[in-house]
Design a protein around this motif. Sequence first.
Motif, PDB file in Angstrom:
ATOM      1  N   GLY A  74       0.805  -1.218   0.000  1.00  0.00           N
ATOM      2  CA  GLY A  74       0.000   0.000   0.000  1.00  0.00           C
ATOM      3  C   GLY A  74       0.833   1.260   0.000  1.00  0.00           C
ATOM      4  O   GLY A  74       0.314   2.351   0.280  1.00  0.00           O
ATOM      5  N   SER A  75       2.110   1.155  -0.316  1.00  0.00           N
ATOM      6  CA  SER A  75       2.996   2.324  -0.337  1.00  0.00           C
ATOM      7  C   SER A  75       2.662   3.211  -1.527  1.00  0.00           C
ATOM      8  O   SER A  75       2.196   2.755  -2.571  1.00  0.00           O
ATOM      9  CB  SER A  75       4.460   1.867  -0.411  1.00  0.00           C
ATOM     10  OG  SER A  75       4.647   0.925  -1.458  1.00  0.00           O
ATOM     11  N   LYS A  76       2.919   4.504  -1.379  1.00  0.00           N
ATOM     12  CA  LYS A  76       2.681   5.450  -2.464  1.00  0.00           C
ATOM     13  C   LYS A  76       3.862   5.442  -3.427  1.00  0.00           C
ATOM     14  O   LYS A  76       4.978   5.071  -3.068  1.00  0.00           O
ATOM     15  CB  LYS A  76       2.436   6.852  -1.898  1.00  0.00           C
ATOM     16  CG  LYS A  76       1.169   6.956  -1.050  1.00  0.00           C
ATOM     17  CD  LYS A  76       0.917   8.370  -0.610  1.00  0.00           C
ATOM     18  CE  LYS A  76      -0.325   8.460   0.265  1.00  0.00           C
ATOM     19  NZ  LYS A  76      -1.537   8.011  -0.430  1.00  0.00           N
ATOM     20  N   ILE A  77       3.611   5.886  -4.654  1.00  0.00           N
ATOM     21  CA  ILE A  77       4.645   5.952  -5.690  1.00  0.00           C
ATOM     22  C   ILE A  77       4.988   7.411  -5.939  1.00  0.00           C
ATOM     23  O   ILE A  77       4.100   8.228  -6.211  1.00  0.00           O
ATOM     24  CB  ILE A  77       4.163   5.291  -6.990  1.00  0.00           C
ATOM     25  CG1 ILE A  77       3.896   3.797  -6.766  1.00  0.00           C
ATOM     26  CG2 ILE A  77       5.177   5.489  -8.112  1.00  0.00           C
ATOM     27  CD1 ILE A  77       3.290   3.083  -7.961  1.00  0.00           C
ATOM     28  N   ALA A  78       6.285   7.742  -5.852  1.00  0.00           N
ATOM     29  CA  ALA A  78       6.748   9.106  -6.067  1.00  0.00           C
ATOM     30  C   ALA A  78       7.696   9.156  -7.257  1.00  0.00           C
ATOM     31  O   ALA A  78       8.605   8.325  -7.376  1.00  0.00           O
ATOM     32  CB  ALA A  78       7.443   9.638  -4.806  1.00  0.00           C
TER      33      ALA A  78
ATOM     34  N   PRO B 296       3.521  13.259  -7.114  1.00  0.00           N
ATOM     35  CA  PRO B 296       4.337  13.906  -8.151  1.00  0.00           C
ATOM     36  C   PRO B 296       5.287  14.907  -7.513  1.00  0.00           C
ATOM     37  O   PRO B 296       4.867  15.823  -6.814  1.00  0.00           O
ATOM     38  CB  PRO B 296       3.289  14.588  -9.043  1.00  0.00           C
ATOM     39  CG  PRO B 296       2.088  14.760  -8.177  1.00  0.00           C
ATOM     40  CD  PRO B 296       2.108  13.672  -7.152  1.00  0.00           C
ATOM     41  N   LEU B 297       6.579  14.726  -7.748  1.00  0.00           N
ATOM     42  CA  LEU B 297       7.594  15.516  -7.063  1.00  0.00           C
ATOM     43  C   LEU B 297       8.114  16.659  -7.926  1.00  0.00           C
ATOM     44  O   LEU B 297       8.193  16.550  -9.151  1.00  0.00           O
ATOM     45  CB  LEU B 297       8.769  14.617  -6.664  1.00  0.00           C
ATOM     46  CG  LEU B 297       8.465  13.499  -5.665  1.00  0.00           C
ATOM     47  CD1 LEU B 297       9.681  12.599  -5.489  1.00  0.00           C
ATOM     48  CD2 LEU B 297       8.026  14.086  -4.324  1.00  0.00           C
TER      49      LEU B 297
ATOM     50  N   GLU C 149      15.148  15.940   0.837  1.00  0.00           N
ATOM     51  CA  GLU C 149      14.918  17.155   0.063  1.00  0.00           C
ATOM     52  C   GLU C 149      15.056  16.832  -1.423  1.00  0.00           C
ATOM     53  O   GLU C 149      16.051  16.246  -1.854  1.00  0.00           O
ATOM     54  CB  GLU C 149      15.940  18.232   0.440  1.00  0.00           C
ATOM     55  CG  GLU C 149      15.826  19.501  -0.395  1.00  0.00           C
ATOM     56  CD  GLU C 149      17.074  20.367  -0.326  1.00  0.00           C
ATOM     57  OE1 GLU C 149      17.191  21.275  -1.158  1.00  0.00           O
ATOM     58  OE2 GLU C 149      17.937  20.106   0.539  1.00  0.00           O
ATOM     59  N   VAL C 150      14.060  17.197  -2.194  1.00  0.00           N
ATOM     60  CA  VAL C 150      14.059  16.925  -3.629  1.00  0.00           C
ATOM     61  C   VAL C 150      14.763  18.052  -4.366  1.00  0.00           C
ATOM     62  O   VAL C 150      14.401  19.226  -4.228  1.00  0.00           O
ATOM     63  CB  VAL C 150      12.615  16.779  -4.150  1.00  0.00           C
ATOM     64  CG1 VAL C 150      12.610  16.542  -5.661  1.00  0.00           C
ATOM     65  CG2 VAL C 150      11.894  15.647  -3.423  1.00  0.00           C
TER      66      VAL C 150
ATOM     67  N   LEU D 292      15.774  13.596 -10.641  1.00  0.00           N
ATOM     68  CA  LEU D 292      15.790  14.195  -9.307  1.00  0.00           C
ATOM     69  C   LEU D 292      16.947  13.625  -8.512  1.00  0.00           C
ATOM     70  O   LEU D 292      17.327  12.464  -8.674  1.00  0.00           O
ATOM     71  CB  LEU D 292      14.487  13.882  -8.567  1.00  0.00           C
ATOM     72  CG  LEU D 292      13.168  14.283  -9.234  1.00  0.00           C
ATOM     73  CD1 LEU D 292      12.006  13.752  -8.420  1.00  0.00           C
ATOM     74  CD2 LEU D 292      13.083  15.799  -9.381  1.00  0.00           C
ATOM     75  N   SER D 293      17.486  14.431  -7.600  1.00  0.00           N
ATOM     76  CA  SER D 293      18.411  13.963  -6.579  1.00  0.00           C
ATOM     77  C   SER D 293      17.755  14.200  -5.229  1.00  0.00           C
ATOM     78  O   SER D 293      16.959  15.128  -5.064  1.00  0.00           O
ATOM     79  CB  SER D 293      19.757  14.681  -6.668  1.00  0.00           C
ATOM     80  OG  SER D 293      20.427  14.347  -7.877  1.00  0.00           O
TER      81      SER D 293
END
Length: 349
Positions: A74-78, A91-92, A106-107, A118-119
Amino acid sequence: MLFRQLFDQSSSTYSYLLADTRTREAVLVDCVFEQHARDAALVRELELKLLCTIDTHCHADHVTGAWLMRTAFGSKIALARSYGARNVDVPLAHGEFVRFGDYGLEVRATPGHTDGCLSLVANGGRAVFTGDALLVRGAGRTDFQQGDAARLFRSIREQLFSLPDPCRVYPAHDYEGRTASTIGEERRHNPRIGGAVREEDFVGYMRNLGLPHPKQLAVAVPANMRCGEPEDGRSPAGPDWGPVVTTYAGVSEIAPEWVAEHRGAVTVLDVRSPAELDGELGRLEGATSIPLDELRARVGEVNADKPVVVVCQTGKRSGLATAILKKAGVSRVANVAGGLVRWRELGLA
């Protein structure tokens, strides 16, 4: 913070499991589809609550395991908002934070390898997960998937080399077995972007790498635009004969309660020594007895017409026996978790 660096040999991908040891809340960075059983086992064994998976970019050399993790936990997807991918729950964008327990990532947008890279900076700059932007003594290729060498140069210089020298660098890939570096090391010694290199030097270098495209490119990119969801929307089928789980050690196990309820549907193999069969733990009625020392030579005696469940005193020797049987071609096999000690603790017949 709990920290685990995981590796997929076929794609040379590093995945990272991070967790707050107080709250047990966790995130998983750059997980791999084929390593789902291993990674899920680690989450279960460490008793973590997986909040989300994060992909540093849309990978071209492997399929992400994010969708499988969401199905299991049930984890979210980023993923970066800029991709517009399906199945993204978080959405990042640059400047946002991903929180887990008392910690946060920190994105930082570091495009150039792809336009959505992204880092992730951890612990106020003590570590950074750089994806394919900055590698150990290298940088992500820029010759496909909206790659832009000049943009990558600026991303690394402005967003990564601005971090303190001791900041640990954890990349998404390494093909030489190098596991980590530091910002200071890469600023000084990276042959592509370290030292006094100028943008035109870096761009010229990257344009002339002459690398073949990743073998999984045509499969991986479309799949990753679905965050790893298979085209038919179904999870890969596991064993169809029972609730077999794979441990982080790679052992196939099954609960003794299930075995007790399905004795007639399986072959029970006891791999203890003959002297143990009449000991305090007794034996399971109808079990085939082949001591572990003799198993390799006597595999042909095991009735594999039914699924085979292997038992010993505590589940250690039978775990090895399970591996021996699999190597010999017995595909439907599992270790009885905890062995006869656990069987007795549960009060099973």
